[in-house]
Write a protein that holds these residues in place. Structure first.
Motif, PDB file in Angstrom:
ATOM      1  N   VAL A  31      -0.803  -1.139  10.353  1.00 42.67           N
ATOM      2  CA  VAL A  31      -0.700  -2.057   9.205  1.00 42.67           C
ATOM      3  C   VAL A  31       0.293  -3.173   9.512  1.00 42.67           C
ATOM      4  CG1 VAL A  31      -0.144  -2.271   6.760  1.00 42.67           C
ATOM      5  CG2 VAL A  31      -1.289  -0.200   7.599  1.00 42.67           C
ATOM      6  N   TYR A  95       2.603  -3.342   0.831  1.00 41.23           N
ATOM      7  CA  TYR A  95       2.670  -2.782   2.185  1.00 41.23           C
ATOM      8  C   TYR A  95       2.604  -1.259   2.174  1.00 41.23           C
ATOM      9  CZ  TYR A  95       4.706  -1.718   6.810  1.00 41.23           C
ATOM     10  OH  TYR A  95       4.960  -1.225   8.068  1.00 41.23           O
ATOM     11  N   ALA A  98      -0.822  -0.008   1.471  1.00 42.48           N
ATOM     12  CA  ALA A  98      -1.704  -0.112   2.642  1.00 42.48           C
ATOM     13  C   ALA A  98      -1.451   1.036   3.612  1.00 42.48           C
ATOM     14  CB  ALA A  98      -1.485  -1.451   3.340  1.00 42.48           C
ATOM     15  N   HIS A 102      -4.197   3.912   4.696  1.00 43.43           N
ATOM     16  CA  HIS A 102      -4.487   4.282   6.087  1.00 43.43           C
ATOM     17  C   HIS A 102      -4.408   5.788   6.263  1.00 43.43           C
ATOM     18  CE1 HIS A 102      -3.891   4.770  10.435  1.00 43.43           C
ATOM     19  NE2 HIS A 102      -4.522   3.614  10.558  1.00 43.43           N
ATOM     20  N   LEU A 127      -2.900  -7.312   0.286  1.00 43.20           N
ATOM     21  CA  LEU A 127      -3.810  -6.232   0.677  1.00 43.20           C
ATOM     22  C   LEU A 127      -5.134  -6.791   1.173  1.00 43.20           C
ATOM     23  CD1 LEU A 127      -2.969  -3.871  -2.304  1.00 43.20           C
ATOM     24  CD2 LEU A 127      -2.703  -3.236   0.100  1.00 43.20           C
ATOM     25  N   ALA A 130      -4.791  -8.190   4.602  1.00 41.10           N
ATOM     26  CA  ALA A 130      -4.660  -7.146   5.620  1.00 41.10           C
ATOM     27  C   ALA A 130      -5.919  -6.291   5.740  1.00 41.10           C
ATOM     28  CB  ALA A 130      -3.455  -6.258   5.301  1.00 41.10           C
ATOM     29  N   ALA A 132      -7.027  -4.142   3.532  1.00 39.43           N
ATOM     30  CA  ALA A 132      -6.829  -2.825   2.911  1.00 39.43           C
ATOM     31  C   ALA A 132      -7.676  -2.756   1.641  1.00 39.43           C
ATOM     32  CB  ALA A 132      -5.351  -2.596   2.597  1.00 39.43           C
ATOM     33  N   THR A 133      -8.885  -2.275   1.763  1.00 33.86           N
ATOM     34  CA  THR A 133      -9.860  -2.338   0.667  1.00 33.86           C
ATOM     35  C   THR A 133      -9.862  -1.114  -0.232  1.00 33.86           C
ATOM     36  OG1 THR A 133     -11.568  -1.430   2.122  1.00 33.86           O
ATOM     37  CG2 THR A 133     -11.360  -3.835   2.031  1.00 33.86           C
ATOM     38  N   VAL A 135      -7.451   0.213  -1.962  1.00 34.49           N
ATOM     39  CA  VAL A 135      -6.297   0.216  -2.854  1.00 34.49           C
ATOM     40  C   VAL A 135      -6.666  -0.521  -4.135  1.00 34.49           C
ATOM     41  CG1 VAL A 135      -3.906  -0.481  -3.207  1.00 34.49           C
ATOM     42  CG2 VAL A 135      -4.668   0.260  -0.937  1.00 34.49           C
TER      43      VAL A 135
END
Length: 388
Positions: A31, A95, A98, A102, A127, A130, A132-133, A135
């Motif tokens: 991340v 953060y 994310a 993970h 998000l 990055a 990060a789907t 969340v």
């Protein structure tokens, strides 16, 4: 640039100083923290330091990206596994959410809550940047939890809490675990709690320091901004009138030796003071040559802090003799330093217990009167704390 080398260096630095599981290390490597701190130099984003991202009108920090070291510790306390459903209280930059996503993997789901709309919006943007789907960022008072996605396998608070919200405990599924920076009379410890019959018992305890929860569930703790540049703040178990503490810190200290040349010092002293003296305080900020914190006692215009190896003082003074010393500043500082030295000697006589030696039990309502430990009443729960 994805700054993979910087992430590798950050993780290597952390693993030199603490135990980190392979799964948490992999999340930290995967991340990109700098994408959650768009206004910060990417090189700085990978330092092992907290980064304040929002302050209130008085200059008090109210949102941040936490220090990676404590984030890694709390993630290992939490023990997220693939497929877990996780509730996070305190979205921050996004953060940590994310990292949780993970760890939970494609079959998992993370809900991250915050009371401020702008914080939630910012976390959502970071998000998305990055990738990060998995969340779901929600703007609401985290004290109520998020019943729509309950039950959860894990609940984590990334904001300092004074009490355990009933909703968090109710929304945890069977075998669930809660990790939170819990207040012990003005001092915080990150506690991993699991059900144990009629109460909740700590399975691990580590020292920490987080911004306090706001909203209807805020506790009585107080943070006094003594100085903004360089930053210096004083944490108190609850608000009380003080004198010119900053002025006192500019005076020459009265020094009381604590012990011999090898007198140890650790976060356990902070815990001991919090549980044994209502005048306990925590000074945090730029102390001497760098960022740090020091436990002590404060009363009126006087403040006493520890000096010596492992201890920080506001102006970085070393003790005049060997070993650890209590340094009292301001009128009455000498008497306060004597009291502080007495507490440290008592802690040493008890075997130098540290935060990890704390046993914490949390009871809904009142606790049984078994006479074991210090009783710390809260709004919804009662803590029983002792050094095991």
């Amino acid at each position: 640039m994805d700054f993979a080398e910087q992430r590798q260096a950050m993780v290597a630095h952390l693993r030199e100083r603490q135990d980190i599981s392979d799964s948490v290390a992999a999340a930290l490597l995967a991340v990109p923290r700098h994408l959650f701190l768009p206004g910060v130099d990417p090189e700085d984003a990978y330092r092992d330091e907290p980064i304040v991202t929002k302050r209130d009108d008085a200059g008090r920090p109210i949102s941040s990206s936490s220090q990676p070291a404590i984030m890694a510790t709390m993630l290992d306390q939490l023990g997220v596994e693939p497929g877990h459903r996780v509730l996070e209280i305190g979205a921050g930059t996004g953060y940590n959410a994310a990292l949780l996503a993970h760890l939970a993997g494609p079959a998992g789901h993370v809900v991250s809550m915050d009371i401020d709309e702008d914080v939630v919006a910012g976390a959502g943007r970071h998000l998305a940047a990055a990738g990060a789907t998995r969340v779901e960022a929600v703007c609401a008072d985290g004290a109520q939890g998020y019943a729509e996605r309950a039950p959860y396998d894990r609940v984590i608070a990334t904001v300092g809490v004074w009490d355990l919200a009933p909703a968090w405990l109710e929304q945890l599924g069977a075998g669930g675990r809660l990790v939170a920076p819990l207040d012990l009379r003005g001092v915080q410890v990150s506690v991993a709690l699991e059900r144990a019959g009629d109460h909740w018992a700590a399975r691990s305890v580590v020292p920490c320091g987080f911004m306090r929860m706001r909203g209807a569930f805020a506790g009585p703790e107080a943070v006094v901004v003594l100085r903004r540049d360089p930053e210096l703040m004083l944490g108190l178990p609850e608000w009380r009138e003080l004198g010119d503490v900053l002025g006192a810190l500019d005076t020459e200290p009265a020094e009381v030796p604590v012990g011999g040349g090898e007198a140890p010092y650790g976060p356990g002293v902070t815990m001991w003071l919090a549980l044994h003296d209502t005048r306990c305080c925590l000074l945090t900020g730029r102390l001497g040559q760098g960022f740090g914190m020091s436990a002590g006692l404060v009363d009126g215009d006087a403040i006493a802090l520890l000096a010596g190896e492992g201890a920080h003082v506001a102006r970085g003074r070393a003790p005049t003799g060997p070993g650890l010393a209590a340094q009292g500043h301001g009128p009455g500082g000498a008497a306060l330093a004597a009291d502080l030295a007495g507490h440290v000697r008592a802690w040493a006589a008890a075997g130098h217990p540290e935060a990890g030696d704390l046993r914490i039990r949390a009871y809904p309502g009142s606790a049984p009167g078994d006479g074991r430990g210090t009783v710390v009443p809260k709004r919804h729960t009662t803590l029983v704390v002792d050094f095991g």
